[in-house]
Design a protein around this motif. Sequence first.
Motif, PDB file in Angstrom:
ATOM      1  N   ILE A  14       0.785  -1.031  -0.080  1.00  9.26           N
ATOM      2  CA  ILE A  14       0.065  -0.031   0.131  1.00  9.26           C
ATOM      3  C   ILE A  14       0.897   1.252  -0.020  1.00  9.26           C
ATOM      4  O   ILE A  14       0.620   2.171  -0.600  1.00  9.26           O
ATOM      5  N   LYS A  15       2.122   1.140   0.681  1.00 10.69           N
ATOM      6  CA  LYS A  15       2.899   2.363   0.701  1.00 10.69           C
ATOM      7  C   LYS A  15       3.577   2.563  -0.550  1.00 10.69           C
ATOM      8  O   LYS A  15       4.295   3.778  -0.688  1.00 10.69           O
ATOM      9  N   LYS A  16       3.452   1.721  -1.576  1.00 11.43           N
ATOM     10  CA  LYS A  16       4.123   2.018  -2.750  1.00 11.43           C
ATOM     11  C   LYS A  16       2.982   2.459  -3.930  1.00 11.43           C
ATOM     12  O   LYS A  16       3.100   2.226  -5.166  1.00 11.43           O
ATOM     13  N   ARG A  50       0.236  11.100   0.528  1.00  9.70           N
ATOM     14  CA  ARG A  50       1.665  11.795   1.180  1.00  9.70           C
ATOM     15  C   ARG A  50       2.031  13.003   0.640  1.00  9.70           C
ATOM     16  O   ARG A  50       2.390  14.007   1.233  1.00  9.70           O
ATOM     17  N   ASP A  51       2.147  13.050  -0.776  1.00 13.00           N
ATOM     18  CA  ASP A  51       2.748  14.143  -1.648  1.00 13.00           C
ATOM     19  C   ASP A  51       1.974  15.521  -1.345  1.00 13.00           C
ATOM     20  O   ASP A  51       2.127  16.672  -1.232  1.00 13.00           O
ATOM     21  N   SER A 106      12.208   8.546  -8.026  1.00 18.91           N
ATOM     22  CA  SER A 106      12.339   7.483  -6.689  1.00 18.91           C
ATOM     23  C   SER A 106      12.115   5.985  -7.351  1.00 18.91           C
ATOM     24  O   SER A 106      12.642   5.021  -6.750  1.00 18.91           O
ATOM     25  N   GLN A 107      11.088   6.074  -8.280  1.00 16.61           N
ATOM     26  CA  GLN A 107      10.811   4.882  -8.982  1.00 16.61           C
ATOM     27  C   GLN A 107      10.328   3.898  -8.071  1.00 16.61           C
ATOM     28  O   GLN A 107      10.236   2.670  -7.911  1.00 16.61           O
ATOM     29  N   LEU A 108       9.587   4.417  -7.181  1.00 11.30           N
ATOM     30  CA  LEU A 108       8.692   3.812  -6.136  1.00 11.30           C
ATOM     31  C   LEU A 108       7.374   2.845  -6.935  1.00 11.30           C
ATOM     32  O   LEU A 108       6.854   1.860  -6.457  1.00 11.30           O
ATOM     33  N   LEU A 109       6.893   3.653  -7.768  1.00  8.13           N
ATOM     34  CA  LEU A 109       5.714   3.350  -8.498  1.00  8.13           C
ATOM     35  C   LEU A 109       6.171   2.446  -9.564  1.00  8.13           C
ATOM     36  O   LEU A 109       6.776   2.492 -10.221  1.00  8.13           O
ATOM     37  N   LEU A 110       5.045   1.390  -9.594  1.00  5.64           N
ATOM     38  CA  LEU A 110       4.987   0.886 -10.753  1.00  5.64           C
ATOM     39  C   LEU A 110       4.549   1.544 -11.958  1.00  5.64           C
ATOM     40  O   LEU A 110       3.787   2.446 -11.825  1.00  5.64           O
ATOM     41  N   GLU A 147      -8.908   0.952  -0.837  1.00  7.90           N
ATOM     42  CA  GLU A 147      -7.615   1.764  -0.807  1.00  7.90           C
ATOM     43  C   GLU A 147      -7.785   2.844   0.169  1.00  7.90           C
ATOM     44  O   GLU A 147      -6.889   2.994   0.964  1.00  7.90           O
ATOM     45  N   ALA A 148      -8.686   3.524   0.222  1.00  6.10           N
ATOM     46  CA  ALA A 148      -8.978   4.753   1.013  1.00  6.10           C
ATOM     47  C   ALA A 148      -9.063   4.152   2.640  1.00  6.10           C
ATOM     48  O   ALA A 148      -8.370   4.807   3.545  1.00  6.10           O
ATOM     49  N   ILE A 149      -9.652   3.065   2.663  1.00  7.55           N
ATOM     50  CA  ILE A 149      -9.854   2.490   4.013  1.00  7.55           C
ATOM     51  C   ILE A 149      -8.404   1.789   4.630  1.00  7.55           C
ATOM     52  O   ILE A 149      -7.998   2.063   5.460  1.00  7.55           O
ATOM     53  N   GLU A 150      -7.592   1.306   3.743  1.00  8.09           N
ATOM     54  CA  GLU A 150      -6.494   0.743   3.880  1.00  8.09           C
ATOM     55  C   GLU A 150      -5.551   1.711   4.134  1.00  8.09           C
ATOM     56  O   GLU A 150      -4.678   1.816   5.349  1.00  8.09           O
ATOM     57  N   ILE A 151      -5.376   2.948   3.485  1.00  2.09           N
ATOM     58  CA  ILE A 151      -4.595   4.073   3.925  1.00  2.09           C
ATOM     59  C   ILE A 151      -4.769   4.760   5.227  1.00  2.09           C
ATOM     60  O   ILE A 151      -3.977   5.312   5.987  1.00  2.09           O
TER      61      ILE A 151
END
Length: 448
Positions: free
Chosen positions: A5-7, A15-16, A37-41, A105-109
């Motif tokens: 989830i953090k990626k 975050r940004d 940073s290439q964190l994203l796929l 994803e909103a709930i997980e975040i």
Amino acid sequence: MTSKIKKSARYLAVRDLTRIERESSYSNKVVDQTLESQLLLDHDVNLYTNLVYGTIQNKLTLDFYLKPFLKDPNKLDLWVKQLLRISVYQMAYLDRVPQHAIFNEAIEISKQMGHEGTRRFVTGVLHAIVRKGLPTVSEIDDPIKKISVQTSTPEWLVKKLNGELGKDKTDSLLKSTLQTPKQSIRINSRASSLAEVQDSLKKQGITANESRVSPSALVVHGGFIPQSVAYKSGKITVQDESAILSVESMKVKPDDQVLDVCAAPGGKTTQIAEKLTGTGHIDALDIHKNKLRVIQGNVERMHLSGSVTTRALDARKSGTVFSAETFDKILVDAPCSGLGLLRRKPEIKYEKNANDILKLAQIQLEILQAAAPLVKKGGQLTYSTCTILNDENQTVIDKFLAENSEFAQIKTETNLQLKQQRTELSLTLYPDDYGSDGFFIATLVKQK
């Protein structure tokens, strides 16, 4: 799930967005840092950039939608507010995103960034929105407030533009700023050609089309330009189409002595340096020493070091370093409100106010006054900004000319003869004219 989830595009967007608003950071710089940073796929890059820019561009509209569902928005943690904004943005603007993906994803975040209470709150708000539906902008009676909410533009700015341009142009201009910004590049004429760059980018999966604004530009689609071979080898630089025009209008000659008094990050400095193929030279100034490194880095990457000298100096003090009538051409690309960049840096419209504009106009006039004695007789002083408000543009020029009778304003000309039928001597490009950034250019000649 935690590391995954953090990626994710949504987590990084929250975050940004929180960082951008809390630190008053430029969104494009924060986005570039995350992409680098290439964190994203790869398949998440478009969603991430859409969420960041779309949420900022539509912030006032999203807050209007959320207002009925929040008892006291000001008491919310900023990241929670951003999470709700990106969720409503997806629900209202991104038809292809399924509701379950938004909710899950909103709930997980909310669990990862907060606690169980936060999760319950976010879940409750989202379900309430689905049950009751979002309020409609058409219910707003006040025409200023309506366009303010529709285009997510502060009311003071709507009123200002209405007064200068009229309602129809203001509506068109502001609605155009909600579009995704184009990415454009400028060709280094000393190192390559349009065709060669197009071929190089195509091999890396990047489409590059000719610009309607400048023959030196290409509008690109796909990829991340700073990672391209053409960029790393100095054949191109990232620059908006309209920003190219200030130097284009200067008609720089190979032997010209040129001063760029507000040079960072160096796009216009390198553009001038490309033309100095004879004995010409450019002195590039900036008040911030750390920004000189950025200028120098661009100069070196584009193999133009022999034509450029950088110096840390307040532009208003340029007369303390250079002698009178030293330069054939001077560019004052003045510090400004940046309100022509609302697509690319949408956060600007929330940070500026009418008093800021007046303060900037005074600084702009002072810079012009300091540069004026340094222009040779028959030389040219070019003034440009990336704003669209008269107070920072022609009004500044009119005040300058009233106090400097040795200068005359002439019609600003571009290679593609943009807006050639206009009656004004200066050239103003609005964001809805060509889909580029908003920009202003005035051309002044020192009479012999």
